[in-house]
Motif scaffolding. Structure first.
Motif, short mmCIF file in Angstrom:
data_model
loop_
_atom_site.label_atom_id
_atom_site.label_comp_id
_atom_site.label_asym_id
_atom_site.label_seq_id
_atom_site.Cartn_x
_atom_site.Cartn_y
_atom_site.Cartn_z
N PHE A 190 35.40 24.35 37.07
CA PHE A 190 35.05 23.59 35.87
C PHE A 190 35.02 22.08 36.08
CE2 PHE A 190 37.11 27.54 34.48
CZ PHE A 190 36.12 28.07 33.67
N GLY A 191 35.54 21.61 37.23
CA GLY A 191 35.63 20.18 37.46
C GLY A 191 37.02 19.69 37.07
N PRO A 192 37.69 18.91 37.93
CA PRO A 192 39.07 18.48 37.65
C PRO A 192 39.20 17.64 36.39
CG PRO A 192 38.14 17.29 39.53
CD PRO A 192 37.19 18.40 39.21
N GLU A 193 38.15 16.93 36.02
CA GLU A 193 38.24 16.06 34.84
C GLU A 193 38.33 16.86 33.54
OE1 GLU A 193 34.02 17.19 35.41
OE2 GLU A 193 35.63 16.48 36.74
N ARG A 194 37.99 18.14 33.58
CA ARG A 194 38.03 18.96 32.36
C ARG A 194 39.30 19.79 32.24
NH1 ARG A 194 32.51 22.27 32.17
NH2 ARG A 194 32.36 21.81 34.39
N VAL A 195 40.18 19.71 33.24
CA VAL A 195 41.37 20.57 33.26
C VAL A 195 42.60 19.79 32.82
CG1 VAL A 195 42.86 22.01 34.70
CG2 VAL A 195 40.39 21.94 35.13
N ALA A 196 43.29 20.30 31.81
CA ALA A 196 44.55 19.73 31.33
C ALA A 196 45.60 20.84 31.33
CB ALA A 196 44.39 19.15 29.93
N SER A 197 46.87 20.44 31.29
CA SER A 197 47.93 21.44 31.31
C SER A 197 49.13 20.94 30.53
CB SER A 197 48.34 21.77 32.75
OG SER A 197 48.83 20.61 33.40
N SER A 198 50.05 21.85 30.27
CA SER A 198 51.29 21.52 29.57
C SER A 198 52.44 22.17 30.28
CB SER A 198 51.24 22.01 28.12
OG SER A 198 52.50 21.88 27.50
N ASP A 199 53.53 21.41 30.44
CA ASP A 199 54.73 21.98 31.04
C ASP A 199 55.68 22.50 29.98
OD1 ASP A 199 55.56 19.63 29.93
OD2 ASP A 199 56.51 18.83 31.72
N GLN A 200 55.21 22.59 28.73
CA GLN A 200 56.04 23.09 27.64
C GLN A 200 55.93 24.61 27.57
OE1 GLN A 200 56.03 21.00 23.90
NE2 GLN A 200 54.78 19.35 24.75
N PHE A 201 57.03 25.26 27.88
CA PHE A 201 57.03 26.72 27.83
C PHE A 201 56.95 27.22 26.39
CE2 PHE A 201 58.76 26.02 32.05
CZ PHE A 201 58.16 27.03 32.78
N GLU A 202 57.17 26.31 25.43
CA GLU A 202 57.13 26.73 24.04
C GLU A 202 55.77 26.52 23.40
OE1 GLU A 202 59.30 22.64 23.99
OE2 GLU A 202 59.20 24.41 25.30
N SER A 203 54.74 26.17 24.17
CA SER A 203 53.44 25.84 23.58
C SER A 203 52.84 27.02 22.82
CB SER A 203 52.47 25.36 24.66
OG SER A 203 52.28 26.36 25.65
N ILE A 204 53.00 28.24 23.31
CA ILE A 204 52.42 29.40 22.61
C ILE A 204 53.12 29.62 21.28
CG2 ILE A 204 52.09 31.90 22.70
CD1 ILE A 204 51.72 31.64 25.70
N ALA A 205 54.46 29.59 21.29
CA ALA A 205 55.21 29.79 20.05
C ALA A 205 54.88 28.69 19.04
CB ALA A 205 56.71 29.82 20.33
N HIS A 206 54.74 27.43 19.53
CA HIS A 206 54.35 26.34 18.64
C HIS A 206 53.00 26.65 17.99
CE1 HIS A 206 56.98 22.70 19.98
NE2 HIS A 206 57.68 23.81 19.89
N GLY A 207 52.04 27.05 18.80
CA GLY A 207 50.71 27.33 18.28
C GLY A 207 50.70 28.49 17.30
N LEU A 208 51.48 29.54 17.59
CA LEU A 208 51.55 30.68 16.67
C LEU A 208 52.14 30.26 15.33
CD1 LEU A 208 52.87 33.39 19.17
CD2 LEU A 208 50.55 33.24 18.24
N ALA A 209 53.17 29.41 15.36
CA ALA A 209 53.76 28.94 14.11
C ALA A 209 52.77 28.08 13.33
CB ALA A 209 55.03 28.14 14.41
N LEU A 210 52.02 27.22 14.02
CA LEU A 210 51.00 26.39 13.36
C LEU A 210 49.89 27.26 12.78
CD1 LEU A 210 50.78 23.53 16.00
CD2 LEU A 210 51.65 23.31 13.66
N LEU A 211 49.53 28.30 13.52
CA LEU A 211 48.50 29.22 13.03
C LEU A 211 48.94 29.83 11.70
CD1 LEU A 211 46.70 31.80 15.30
CD2 LEU A 211 47.37 32.38 12.99
N GLY A 212 50.25 30.11 11.58
CA GLY A 212 50.77 30.71 10.35
C GLY A 212 50.63 29.82 9.14
#
Length: 438
Positions: A403-425
């Protein structure tokens, strides 16, 4: 109407995270006080043991890091259960017996969540708000039965008082976490690397009148992730030091290879503990008397007898993490008071060769997600990687090259999925995001 508080639960093969979100967009992971630390990640494990004898014996249980404490304390006959999410979609798994009780999958899941709620640093009532529970795109196992897994999930959470739980794909949760940083329209590929599964989703995000909208385009997943990488290191560096590949003399005087199935137990540290009660330990002791070189088997026996598997895997995981930043790392493990010591060097190039088959399968799953979305790599505006395995250089290179390095981002937060699920709610149309309705 949106609930005052929504709860996101990321139940993982290795770890579980719970997060709370309010209507103002504030979100925070639930904390667990263990010794002197506030943890946001709760190990997906249970320990069962009995206190008392005979008919008066009472079964006790502990979860998360407290389950490991109980395991290491050496309670007699303790049963340690980890990675049981792997059996969610298995029709072959009917039940397991723990002392006098029978546990089906839903019994284990309900018991686990109850211990998590008890250990939470603040009162947590699953009946007080909308609950959004993550699920993998593809459950692990041979021929997984998705419908069976979801029935088991529903039965477990119903017992916990959750009447209208929503189930969303785990990478969708990660997507909502990531989308908060988007300022305009974007087509995003989300790659979620857990302990047991890797899941991928393609989503189209846009903002209208300050409101985030999202359209799911495609998904894929497979049962390979960080735990598989750890197992590759163990098999390559540790197993030969414990006798794998060695030989023994049969009663007839023939030289035969040591049975390989004992070394399969090294793929999960808690399986080593089960060898003490299954008869495998006695078999190893018998083999050691006839081994051409008994020293490696004696080290294996020490590892099992002294419950060193957990400490060994911590060293293995640390080596994997070190290779994300260094070209070479040393695996050094020593069992206190034993002859067990492993000191081996591993280069990043060797590690990447070991995991090459796994990375190839991950690449195929990414292609499947793109194909299901009917998009080429060039149509992806952003790539978001989450989970510890996303920092493995071979994984990052896979996405950077595609995809090209400029388009790749990441997170070291292991809680990112739970955060997103709560926000989705908190979304008025949260029900639309329930897996199976996309």
């Amino acid at each position: 109407m949106t609930p005052p508080v929504s709860i996101g639960i990321d139940f993982g093969t290795t770890n579980t995270v719970v997060a709370l979100a309010d209507p103002d967009g504030r979100v925070e992971a639930v904390r667990f006080r263990h010794r002197d630390a506030d943890l946001r990640v709760y190990l997906s494990a249970l320990s069962f043991w009995q206190e008392g004898r005979g008919a008066s014996a009472r079964t006790r249980r502990a979860g998360g890091p407290f389950a490991v404490d109980a395991f290491l304390e050496g309670h007699l006959g303790l049963r340690f259960v980890q990675s049981f999410k792997s059996f969610a979609a298995s029709a072959a798994f009917k039940e397991t017996r723990i002392f006098r009780d029978r546990f089906q999958f839903e019994d284990l899941l309900a018991a686990f969540v109850r211990t998590l709620l008890q250990d939470a640093g603040a009162p947590l009532d699953l009946a007080s708000g909308r609950v959004v529970i993550g699920r993998p795109v593809r459950f692990v196992g041979h021929n997984p039965d998705e419908a069976l897994a979801m029935r088991r999930y529903a039965a477990a959470f119903s017992r916990l008082g959750v009447g209208d739980a929503l189930y969303a794909y785990e990478p969708v949760g990660a997507a909502f976490f990531y989308a908060r940083r988007l300022e305009g329209e974007a087509t995003v590929l989300i790659a979620d690397f857990g302990g047991g599964t890797s899941d991928f989703s393609v989503m189209r995000f846009a903002r209208s009148d300050g409101r985030l909208t999202a359209t799911p385009l495609g998904h894929s997943g497979l049962g390979i992730a960080g735990d598989a990488f750890d197992s590759r290191i163990v098999d390559h560096l540790v197993a030969p030091h414990l006798g794998k590949g060695g030989t023994y003399r049969s009663m007839g005087g023939k030289i035969l290879p040591l049975p390989a199935h004992y070394y399969a137990n090294l793929s999960r540290w808690h399986q080593l503990a089960l060898m003490k009660w299954s008869g495998d330990l006695q078999d190893l002791q018998d083999l050691a008397r006839f081994a051409v070189d008994p020293a490696p088997l004696e080290r294996f026996i020490d590892l099992v007898e002294n419950d060193l598997g957990f400490a060994l895997y911590q060293s293995v995981s640390a080596t994997k993490v070190a290779l994300s930043g260094e070209e070479r790392a040393e695996l050094h493990f020593r069992g206190p008071g034993t002859a067990v010591e492993v000191r081996r060097s591993l280069s990043r190039a060797e590690f990447e060769q070991l995991i090459a088959p796994d990375v190839a399968r991950i690449a195929d799953a990414v292609d499947q997600a793109l194909a299901s979305a009917e998009l080429s790599p060039g149509a992806i505006d952003q790539v978001f990687l989450t989970g510890g395995t996303s920092f493995v250089p071979a994984i990052r290179s896979l996405f950077a090259e595609k995809f090209g390095p400029e388009r790749v981002a990441s997170s070291d937060q292991f809680e990112s999925i739970a955060h997103g699920l709560a926000l989705l709610g908190q979304l008025p149309d949260a029900e639309r995001w329930a897996a199976g309705r996309l």
